[in-house]
Structure formats: structure tokens, C-alpha cells
Design an enzyme around this catalytic site. Structure first.
Site, PDB file in Angstrom:
ATOM      1  N   CYS A  34       0.826  -1.218   0.000  1.00 32.39           N
ATOM      2  CA  CYS A  34       0.000   0.000   0.000  1.00 32.39           C
ATOM      3  C   CYS A  34       0.859   1.267   0.000  1.00 32.39           C
ATOM      4  CB  CYS A  34      -0.927  -0.020   1.202  1.00 32.39           C
ATOM      5  SG  CYS A  34      -0.121  -0.546   2.732  1.00 32.39           S
TER       6      CYS A  34
ATOM      7  N   HIS B 282      -2.745   5.220   6.378  1.00 31.54           N
ATOM      8  CA  HIS B 282      -1.410   5.784   6.557  1.00 31.54           C
ATOM      9  C   HIS B 282      -1.454   7.261   6.169  1.00 31.54           C
ATOM     10  CE1 HIS B 282      -0.080   1.646   6.733  1.00 31.54           C
ATOM     11  NE2 HIS B 282      -0.222   1.431   5.434  1.00 31.54           N
TER      12      HIS B 282
END
Ligand SMILES: NC(=O)c1ccc[n+]([C@@H]2O[C@H](COP(=O)([O-])OP(=O)(O)OC[C@H]3O[C@@H](n4cnc5c(N)ncnc54)[C@H](O)[C@@H]3O)[C@@H](O)[C@H]2O)c1
Length: 343
Positions: free
Chosen positions: A142, A222
Site C-alpha cells: 500500500c 497511513h
């Protein structure tokens, strides 16, 4: 129309999303799900009507005991398949890859595996062409996907000299935050560079990129902060235009009160995205700053979702069913509602 028969092996955070996305493609067919677990998550597979295969004898017994209908073992699943997408936990993907090789099957592993597992690391807007008709590839993680996506956009515009980023990483995934995770602490990765910078270079060795990372006590996404040395003096508009060349970036604004990751997650849920998923890198437009030849910005990465469109494109690339990357990307984007504009 010709359809690609796809198996998803490992029905966790990534696997369930890949499986759902496969069912949305008119050139793909989901032949089944492989797993070893027999808890509520696998019962959902049955409830959705997907066909379930047990990876191990132990898993088969557990599924039988839990009254989960099992169509066969891994070999049966592989026999019915053109491409297998491995979504098993880190390291298990590499072990499973040996079985796919023996079955002479094309396969994709996820970012928890090493580049060497396939010798090719994939990010659709950067290197779809080099994955065409290959036997296998690895969809990068990711964080790495977000880095390659954004830096490739700056590179395409001739603006990228070097990039330095600090990554605030979610501690664990929401569904398992009662099992893992951290509280009241911040845990830096022990080394600089953290692994994501070198990993981005496994897709594009030309990228001059260094990352540092710290694990933070939350589960939603994130958050990255970047400082980029540009090749020349540029305006904010030049940079926004460059980012917009990636069809999988989208701008958000503090002025809209999209000022933290929980608000952005709520937006995705309100928009009716499955699981509240955000496939795009969400870049704060009004925070972004250019000073001469230096660029500063921050963005959010939905770690559970960003690799899903990439995986769908990787399936098309390996099979060669769509040789043209923009066509595959456009098709995938349309199926998942990716439009570069949230509202
Ligand atoms: N979670 C994320 O945010 C994220 C993001 C990007 C990439 N990835 C990568 O995706 C991969 C999968 O991660 P995840 O978070 O979905 O894991 P997960 O733990 O949520 O799911 C893994 C699933 O695989 C099953 N499994 C275990 N052993 C297996 C085996 N031998 N064969 C088949 N299935 C098996 C488990 O029962 C589980 O259902 C990893 O490589 C990870 O690094 C994860």
C-alpha cells in the site's frame, strides 16, 4: 467475450476486496476462494455465494466442522483457474507461489512478499507494459503503491529530482485491532531508509527516494509527508496538474473540513464505497506548498484499498487480455467508481 478465470487464495483484508472487485469486471470470472480458516470471515464467503476451497487438510476439517460448504482442495481450485491472486499473509504467499509454479499457473502475490518471489514488481501507471504476458508479478504494498503513483506523476511532468518522505503507518487493521496493535506510543522503524523507499525502486530504479517510517496508534490509514526537490522552479498549479495525470490520485481540502483521516473515512462511507474504501491517494490540495524548486505535501493512503485496482490491472497484464495500460486502468477505474473527484 473472453473471460479470465481468477482464483483468490487467502480471503482476508486484501483477498475479500480483490474477490469483490473481480466480480465487477466483465472480462473476469471468480472461480473460487482458497483459505485455511473456518471462522465468521469464511462463513461470509459462503453467504456471498462464492465457491470455497480448503488449502490444507486441517483447514478442510475445520470448515467441515463449521458446516462451511467446501468444493475441494487447492489443487481443484488451481485446475479451474487461469490466474491466481495470492492474498495469504506475508511469507505464505512465497510458499504458495511454489505450488502455482508447479501447476504452471500465472499468479500474483501481494506486497508482503519480496520482489525476488516474482522478479517483477507492479504498479499499473508505471510499468503495466513490462508485466504484459509475464508468468507472475508482485503488486507492491500500500505505501509503496502510493509512493510510485505520486512520484511517477511528478516524473512524467519532468519535475522530479529527488523525494524524501516520512510515513505515519497505521498500527493494525480495524477488524483485528482487539488482537494486535499499539497504544499510547509511537514506534519508529529502526532504520533509515525504511523499506518502502527501496521497495519503490523495485518498480522504478530511477526514483531517487528515501523514506523514514513510524507506526502510530490508529487503524484507518497511513499518512505521508513529503519534501521533493524539483528539477526546476515550478508553480503550485504545475504540481497539481502533474499529480492529476495519475487517474488514481484525488485532492482533498482542509477548508472542506477534510482535515483528518477519520473525516475522510466517513466521506468514503457516505459516498457508499464498499467497506468505506478509498482506492485513490488523497492529497491535501490546500496544504501543498511550492517554494521555488522545493515541494511540500501530505496525503492519505487507505492501506486496505489502494492495491485493489492495481491487482485487477495486474490480472489483465499477465493474461495479455488488454495490452493497452490506459484502457485497463480506465476499465478498472470505472468498475470501482474511481473518478479523481470524491465530491
Ligand atoms: N492489510 C493491508 O493493509 C495490506 C495492504 C497492502 C498489501 N497487503 C499484503 O496483502 C497480503 C495479505 O494481507 P492481509 O492483510 O489481507 O492478510 P489477512 O491476515 O487479513 O488475510 C490473510 C488470509 O489468508 C488466509 N491464509 C492463511 N494462510 C494461508 C495459506 N497458506 N493459503 C491461503 N490462505 C491462507 C488467512 O486465513 C486469511 O483469511 C500480505 O502480503 C500483505 O502484506 C496488506
Amino acid at each position: 467475450m473472453e473471460t479470465i478465470k481468477v482464483a483468490v487464495n487467502g480471503y482476508g483484508v486484501i483477498g475479500k476486496r480483490v474477490a469483490e472487485a473481480v466480480t465487477l469486471q466483465d472480462d473476469m470470472e471468480l472461480v473460487g476462494i482458497g483459505d485455511v480458516a473456518a471462522d465468521w470471515r469464511i462463513k461470509v464467503v459462503a453467504a456471498k455465494g462464492y465457491t470455497i476451497f480448503a488449502n490444507t487438510e486441517e483447514g478442510r476439517n475445520a470448515m467441515d466442522k463449521a458446516n462451511i460448504p467446501v468444493a475441494g482442495g487447492l489443487d481443484d481450485l488451481l485446475e479451474a483457474t487461469d490466474v491466481v491472486v495470492d492474498c495469504a499473509p506475508k511469507k505464505f504467499g512465497a510458499q504458495n507461489a511454489e505450488k502455482y509454479k508447479r501447476a504452471r499457473l500465472k499468479y500474483i502475490v501481494q506486497g508482503g512478499e519480496k520482489h525476488e518471489t516474482t522478479g517483477h514488481s507492479f504498479s499499473a501507471e508505471n510499468n503495466y507494459a513490462s508485466a504484459l504476458n509475464r508468468e507472475n508479478t508482485r503488486v507492491v504494498s500500500c505505501n509503496t503503491t502510493s509512493i510510485v503513483r505520486t512520484l511517477s506523476a511528478l516524473k512524467r511532468a519532468g519535475l522530479l529530482k529527488k523525494a524524501r518522505g516520512t510515513l505515519l503507518r497505521r498500527a493494525t487493521d480495524p477488524w483485528e485491532s482487539h488482537k494486535n496493535g499499539i497504544m499510547n506510543t509511537l514506534v519508529p522503524e529502526p532504520e533509515i531508509p525504511s523499506h518502502q523507499g527501496p521497495d519503490a525502486q523495485s518498480v522504478d530504479p530511477e526514483l531517487d527516494v528515501v523514506t523514514a517510517a513510524v507506526k502510530v496508534p490508529e487503524t484507518l490509514s497511513h499518512l505521508h509527508y513529503w519534501t521533493v526537490q524539483l528539477t526546476k522552479q515550478a508553480s503550485k498549479e504545475d504540481v497539481l496538474e502533474a499529480f492529476a495525470t495519475s487517474t488514481r490520485t484525488a485532492f482533498i481540502n482542509m477548508s472542506d473540513d477534510l482535515s483528518a483521516n477519520n473525516a475522510v473515512k466517513e466521506l468514503m462511507l457516505d459516498l457508499g464505497r464498499p467497506h468505506g474504501d478509498m482506492y485513490e491517494v488523497a492529497i491535501w490540495e490546500d496544504m501543498l506548498k511550492v517554494e521555488g524548486d522545493e515541494l511540500y505535501y501530505a496525503y492519505l493512503v487507505d492501506n486496505q484499498a489502494i492495491v485493489i485496482p492495481e491487482t485487477i490491472d495486474a490480472i489483465r497484464a499477465l493474461t495479455g487480455i488488454e495490452p493497452d495500460s490506459p484502457k485497463s486502468i480506465e476499465k478498472t477505474n470505472r468498475s470501482l467508481g474511481i473518478t479523481q473527484r470524491f465530491i
